[in-house]
Design an enzyme around this catalytic site. Structure first.
Site, PDB file in Angstrom:
ATOM      1  N   CYS A  79      35.742   3.201  53.723  1.00 52.02           N
ATOM      2  CA  CYS A  79      34.922   4.339  53.277  1.00 52.02           C
ATOM      3  C   CYS A  79      35.381   5.658  53.888  1.00 52.02           C
ATOM      4  O   CYS A  79      34.925   6.723  53.474  1.00 52.02           O
ATOM      5  CB  CYS A  79      33.453   4.088  53.593  1.00 52.02           C
ATOM      6  N   HIS A 137      29.143  10.772  53.811  1.00 45.39           N
ATOM      7  CA  HIS A 137      29.372   9.551  53.035  1.00 45.39           C
ATOM      8  C   HIS A 137      28.012   9.035  52.569  1.00 45.39           C
ATOM      9  O   HIS A 137      27.064   8.942  53.349  1.00 45.39           O
ATOM     10  CB  HIS A 137      30.076   8.533  53.927  1.00 45.39           C
ATOM     11  N   ASN A 159      26.615   3.145  47.273  1.00 44.21           N
ATOM     12  CA  ASN A 159      27.760   3.436  48.135  1.00 44.21           C
ATOM     13  C   ASN A 159      29.042   3.167  47.340  1.00 44.21           C
ATOM     14  O   ASN A 159      29.346   2.026  47.014  1.00 44.21           O
ATOM     15  CB  ASN A 159      27.682   2.536  49.377  1.00 44.21           C
TER      16      ASN A 159
HETATM   17  N1  COA Z   1      16.051  -7.394  49.525  1.00 41.99           N
HETATM   18  C1  COA Z   1      15.039  -7.877  50.241  1.00 41.99           C
HETATM   19  N2  COA Z   1      15.141  -8.249  51.537  1.00 41.99           N
HETATM   20  C2  COA Z   1      16.342  -8.106  52.098  1.00 41.99           C
HETATM   21  C3  COA Z   1      17.453  -7.621  51.403  1.00 41.99           C
HETATM   22  C4  COA Z   1      17.278  -7.253  50.054  1.00 41.99           C
HETATM   23  N3  COA Z   1      18.286  -6.753  49.304  1.00 41.99           N
HETATM   24  N4  COA Z   1      18.509  -7.601  52.240  1.00 41.99           N
HETATM   25  C5  COA Z   1      18.088  -8.033  53.426  1.00 41.99           C
HETATM   26  N5  COA Z   1      16.769  -8.357  53.336  1.00 41.99           N
HETATM   27  C6  COA Z   1      15.900  -8.888  54.372  1.00 41.99           C
HETATM   28  C7  COA Z   1      16.648  -9.551  55.504  1.00 41.99           C
HETATM   29  O1  COA Z   1      16.967 -10.890  55.162  1.00 41.99           O
HETATM   30  C8  COA Z   1      15.646  -9.459  56.621  1.00 41.99           C
HETATM   31  O2  COA Z   1      14.707 -10.474  56.466  1.00 41.99           O
HETATM   32  P1  COA Z   1      14.121 -11.259  57.743  1.00 41.99           P
HETATM   33  O3  COA Z   1      13.452 -10.196  58.576  1.00 41.99           O
HETATM   34  O4  COA Z   1      13.199 -12.232  57.142  1.00 41.99           O
HETATM   35  O5  COA Z   1      15.331 -11.854  58.406  1.00 41.99           O
HETATM   36  C9  COA Z   1      14.931  -8.145  56.369  1.00 41.99           C
HETATM   37  O6  COA Z   1      15.194  -7.812  54.984  1.00 41.99           O
HETATM   38  C10 COA Z   1      15.433  -7.012  57.253  1.00 41.99           C
HETATM   39  O7  COA Z   1      16.809  -7.053  57.214  1.00 41.99           O
HETATM   40  P2  COA Z   1      17.671  -6.015  58.030  1.00 41.99           P
HETATM   41  O8  COA Z   1      19.123  -6.284  57.756  1.00 41.99           O
HETATM   42  O9  COA Z   1      17.202  -5.959  59.460  1.00 41.99           O
HETATM   43  O10 COA Z   1      17.218  -4.658  57.315  1.00 41.99           O
HETATM   44  P3  COA Z   1      17.606  -3.179  57.620  1.00 41.99           P
HETATM   45  O11 COA Z   1      16.389  -2.362  57.740  1.00 41.99           O
HETATM   46  O12 COA Z   1      18.646  -3.066  58.691  1.00 41.99           O
HETATM   47  O13 COA Z   1      18.303  -2.765  56.249  1.00 41.99           O
HETATM   48  C11 COA Z   1      20.495  -2.447  55.380  1.00 41.99           C
HETATM   49  C12 COA Z   1      19.449  -3.452  55.819  1.00 41.99           C
HETATM   50  C13 COA Z   1      21.721  -3.194  54.954  1.00 41.99           C
HETATM   51  C14 COA Z   1      19.951  -1.646  54.212  1.00 41.99           C
HETATM   52  C15 COA Z   1      20.809  -1.487  56.549  1.00 41.99           C
HETATM   53  O14 COA Z   1      21.044  -2.243  57.730  1.00 41.99           O
HETATM   54  C16 COA Z   1      22.018  -0.636  56.287  1.00 41.99           C
HETATM   55  O15 COA Z   1      22.018   0.194  55.388  1.00 41.99           O
HETATM   56  N6  COA Z   1      23.050  -0.756  57.113  1.00 41.99           N
HETATM   57  C17 COA Z   1      24.288  -0.003  56.926  1.00 41.99           C
HETATM   58  C18 COA Z   1      25.114  -0.692  55.886  1.00 41.99           C
HETATM   59  C19 COA Z   1      26.199   0.191  55.327  1.00 41.99           C
HETATM   60  O16 COA Z   1      26.027   1.371  55.151  1.00 41.99           O
HETATM   61  N7  COA Z   1      27.327  -0.427  55.001  1.00 41.99           N
HETATM   62  C20 COA Z   1      28.426   0.224  54.388  1.00 41.99           C
HETATM   63  C21 COA Z   1      29.168   1.077  55.343  1.00 41.99           C
HETATM   64  S1  COA Z   1      30.428   2.005  54.586  1.00 41.99           S
END
Ligand code: COA
Length: 347
Positions: free
Chosen positions: A113, A250, A280
């Site tokens: 990215c 980004h 993204n």
């Molecule tokens: N729908 C519903 N629930 C989901 C889900 C979805 N699409 N994806 C994950 N969950 C669940 C998880 O399983 C977890 O459940 P649990 O508590 O029972 O284990 C819960 O939601 C919380 O998950 P978590 O990963 O802690 O959530 P978060 O608040 O960190 O949000 C992201 C997840 C991925 C949105 C966030 O971490 C993020 O944006 N990270 C950066 C990723 C990124 O930008 N990547 C590209 C970089 S270039």
């Protein structure tokens, strides 16, 4: 000193739209979860016949037309992508051929990215050294081809698209400073295997090349890394956060963007946000957001624009730009600028 201004900008997304409601039918997720945690409402997905180079070519033609340049005016094409049509030739070479940019050299960069900013920094250096006068810089992706559509933790985040700009030698304007960083020790926090990776004892590689990600770790890293990178570019230009007219981060997650703006002490409206429409798009996200900001009239002459990004590598960085549509005197007195109607080679 040779400056380099942005002479034209273009963007293109495939027609196919995948909404959060569509994803609700594919994996255990909900529109509310996706919007609350990411801000994303829909993303565009390439049709079977489309590839990164076909999207890139569409965006490139628009950028070139708006710059009022002919393909032969280009000295170099640099494309950034993590999803090239093939391992080679480069996407840049395919675009160079598609445009008919016969004089131009062409190569790809891959910094996930962070790729577009790495490509833009490279183009700036070519122009600054006097090795090129006009460089087409592209960020384009078909991430839908490396997303595991059964993994709700990643499939809701990504989309396809392309952004392009023409960087041109000028008397003033353009990049003021940039920083590029990498910490390869954190590679496993965000990666996608490829066909040339390690083999098992039977000589088999991975059967599927999907994006793998530690979401929460990346989230925390992203806010801190982008904020510090912007501070670094500001410091080397002897400026402060209050001098930023528009932050173009980004587009990975609305909460990450808001976190960076807050940490820099900027009001939320000073950050460009279009992640809700495209998700993204990796390399394409910054040029698409910059292009859309220009189309919305958010960039006045002399505006200071801070780009910042992060991604697989892990890699992160920032670039500070001075916006100028007049860095080069108009030829023939006509309108000349990033959004001038495309009249040659454009769409
Ligand atoms: N729908 C519903 N629930 C989901 C889900 C979805 N699409 N994806 C994950 N969950 C669940 C998880 O399983 C977890 O459940 P649990 O508590 O029972 O284990 C819960 O939601 C919380 O998950 P978590 O990963 O802690 O959530 P978060 O608040 O960190 O949000 C992201 C997840 C991925 C949105 C966030 O971490 C993020 O944006 N990270 C950066 C990723 C990124 O930008 N990547 C590209 C970089 S270039």
């Amino acid at each position: 000193m040779i400056h380099s201004r942005i002479a034209g900008l273009g963007r293109y997304v495939p027609e196919g739209v995948l909404t959060n409601a569509d994803l609700e039918r594919m994996v255990a997720t909900s529109d509310q979860w996706i919007v609350d945690r990411t801000g994303i409402r829909e993303r565009h997905v390439a049709a079977p016949h489309e590839t990164t180079s076909t999207l890139a070519l569409r965006a490139a033609r628009i950028a070139l037309g708006r710059a009022r340049l002919e393909p032969e005016d280009l000295d170099l094409v640099i494309a950034s992508t993590t999803t090239p049509d093939g391992l080679f030739p480069s996407v840049a070479s395919l675009v160079q051929d598609g445009l008919g940019a016969r004089r131009a050299g062409a190569f790809d960069v891959n910094a996930a990215c962070m790729g577009f900013m790495s490509a833009l920094a490279t183009a700036t250096q070519f122009i600054g050294a006097g090795s090129a006068r006009r460089v087409l810089v592209i960020g384009a992706e078909v991430l839908s081809r490396i997303v595991n559509w059964e993994d709700r933790g990643t499939c809701v985040l990504f989309g396809d698209g392309a952004g392009a700009l023409v960087l041109e030698a000028s008397a003033f304007g353009g990049p003021l400073s940039f920083v590029l960083h990498s910490d390869g020790a954190r590679a496993k926090q965000l990666y996608a295997e490829g066909p040339c990776g390690p083999r098992d004892g039977d000589g088999n590689g991975p059967s599927e090349c999907y994006i793998h990600m530690d979401g929460p770790a990346i989230f925390k890293f992203a806010v801190h890394a982008m904020t510090e990178a912007v501070r670094e570019t500001l410091a080397s230009a002897r400026l402060g956060p209050g001098d930023i007219d528009l932050l173009v981060p980004h587009q990975a997650n609305l909460r990450i963007i808001q976190g960076v703006a807050k940490a820099l002490g900027l009001p939320p409206e000073r950050a460009m946000v279009n992640v809700q429409k495209y998700g993204n798009t990796s390399s394409a996200s910054i040029p698409m957001a910059l292009c859309e900001a220009a189309e919305e009239g958010r960039l006045d002459e002399g505006a200071r624009v801070a780009l910042c990004g992060f991604g697989g590598g892990l890699a992160w960085g920032s670039m500070l730009l001075e916006w100028s549509t007049t860095g080069v005197a108009p030829e023939g007195g006509g309108t000349r600028g990033v959004l001038a109607p495309a009249h040659r080679g454009g769409e």
